[in-house]
Write an enzyme that holds these catalytic residues in place. Structure first.
Site, PDB file in Angstrom:
ATOM      1  N   CYS A   1       0.896  -1.095   0.206  1.00 39.87           N
ATOM      2  CA  CYS A   1      -0.124  -0.212  -0.050  1.00 39.87           C
ATOM      3  C   CYS A   1       0.940   1.325   0.463  1.00 39.87           C
ATOM      4  O   CYS A   1       1.906   1.323   0.305  1.00 39.87           O
ATOM      5  CB  CYS A   1      -0.900  -0.029   1.528  1.00 39.87           C
ATOM      6  SG  CYS A   1      -2.056   1.197   1.807  1.00 39.87           S
TER       7      CYS A   1
ATOM      8  N   HIS B   1      -9.323  -4.657  -0.901  1.00 40.86           N
ATOM      9  CA  HIS B   1      -8.324  -3.926  -0.177  1.00 40.86           C
ATOM     10  C   HIS B   1      -8.357  -2.600   0.024  1.00 40.86           C
ATOM     11  O   HIS B   1      -8.594  -1.409   0.789  1.00 40.86           O
ATOM     12  CB  HIS B   1      -7.167  -3.446  -1.110  1.00 40.86           C
ATOM     13  CG  HIS B   1      -5.766  -2.891  -0.545  1.00 40.86           C
ATOM     14  ND1 HIS B   1      -4.689  -3.863   0.290  1.00 40.86           N
ATOM     15  CD2 HIS B   1      -5.356  -1.127  -0.446  1.00 40.86           C
ATOM     16  CE1 HIS B   1      -4.214  -2.463   0.902  1.00 40.86           C
ATOM     17  NE2 HIS B   1      -4.044  -1.182   0.799  1.00 40.86           N
ATOM     18  N   GLU B   2      -9.266  -1.424  -1.238  1.00 40.18           N
ATOM     19  CA  GLU B   2      -9.561  -0.084  -1.052  1.00 40.18           C
ATOM     20  C   GLU B   2     -11.083  -0.228   0.042  1.00 40.18           C
ATOM     21  O   GLU B   2     -10.931   0.742   0.645  1.00 40.18           O
ATOM     22  CB  GLU B   2     -10.026   0.356  -2.914  1.00 40.18           C
ATOM     23  CG  GLU B   2      -8.143   0.456  -3.435  1.00 40.18           C
ATOM     24  CD  GLU B   2      -7.432   0.375  -3.232  1.00 40.18           C
ATOM     25  OE1 GLU B   2      -6.896   1.725  -2.371  1.00 40.18           O
ATOM     26  OE2 GLU B   2      -6.296   0.112  -3.286  1.00 40.18           O
TER      27      GLU B   2
ATOM     28  N   HIS C   1      -9.661   0.133   3.170  1.00 38.43           N
ATOM     29  CA  HIS C   1      -9.736   1.206   3.265  1.00 38.43           C
ATOM     30  C   HIS C   1      -9.995   2.071   3.772  1.00 38.43           C
ATOM     31  O   HIS C   1     -10.559   2.704   5.073  1.00 38.43           O
ATOM     32  CB  HIS C   1      -8.241   2.321   2.266  1.00 38.43           C
ATOM     33  CG  HIS C   1      -7.698   1.839   2.249  1.00 38.43           C
ATOM     34  ND1 HIS C   1      -6.666   2.813   3.169  1.00 38.43           N
ATOM     35  CD2 HIS C   1      -6.456   1.508   1.586  1.00 38.43           C
ATOM     36  CE1 HIS C   1      -5.301   2.457   2.592  1.00 38.43           C
ATOM     37  NE2 HIS C   1      -5.457   1.521   1.807  1.00 38.43           N
TER      38      HIS C   1
END
Length: 137
Positions: free
Chosen positions: A86, A127-128, A131
Site C-alpha cells: 500500500c 483492499h480499497e 480503507h
C-alpha cells in the site's frame, strides 16, 4: 489535482463518511492521483489523499473505475491468502481475499451500478474497501 499520499495511521483508521455529489471534485482528484502513480499503484481510497469520504478508484486493465459509496453485496464461497502493499504503508502484509466480489456503487455521474469483479481486480476492490472501513492490512 494530484494530492500527496497520506501516511498518518490514525487518519487512515477512521471510517469514511458517505459521499455526495458535492464530493465529485474529490473523486476527480483521486483518479488523477491514482493515474500519477500508475507505475506502483492499482487502486486508491479517498482517505489515502486526505479525504474521509467513501470513494475509491481502481484500475481494471487499462480502465480506471471510480466508485462513490461502494458496498460489497456478495462474495465468493472461496478465498485465498496473499500479500499486499500500500502506498500509505511500508512493506507488504498478509491478508485473505475472496475470489470474486459483487459491488453496488454510484459511478462518476452518481448513477447506481452493480458490478462483479474477479481475480486481481476483486483483490484491489477489497483492499480499497478495507480503507473505507479504516482497516489497514
Amino acid at each position: 489535482m494530484i494530492r500527496p499520499i497520506v501516511k498518518d495511521i490514525l487518519f487512515l483508521q477512521r471510517k469514511a463518511e458517505k459521499a455526495s455529489k458535492k464530493d465529485s471534485s474529490a473523486g476527480r482528484d483521486l483518479v488523477e492521483t491514482l493515474e500519477s502513480h500508475h507505475e506502483d499503484c492499482v487502486g486508491m481510497a479517498a482517505n489515502m489523499i486526505g479525504i474521509g469520504k467513501a470513494i475509491i478508484a481502481i484500475k481494471d486493465g487499462n480502465k480506471t473505475i471510480l466508485m462513490y459509496n461502494p458496498e460489497i453485496t456478495k462474495t465468493s464461497d472461496t478465498s485465498y491468502d496473499t500479500e499486499e502493499g500500500c502506498l500509505s504503508l511500508f512493506g507488504k502484509r498478509p491478508c485473505r481475499r475472496y475470489d470474486w466480489v459483487e459491488v453496488r456503487y454510484e459511478d462518476e455521474n452518481f448513477h447506481k451500478k452493480k458490478s462483479r469483479f474477479k481475480g486481481f481486480t476483486a483483490e484491489i476492490v477489497q483492499h480499497e474497501m478495507d480503507h473505507l472501513e479504516g482497516i489497514l492490512i
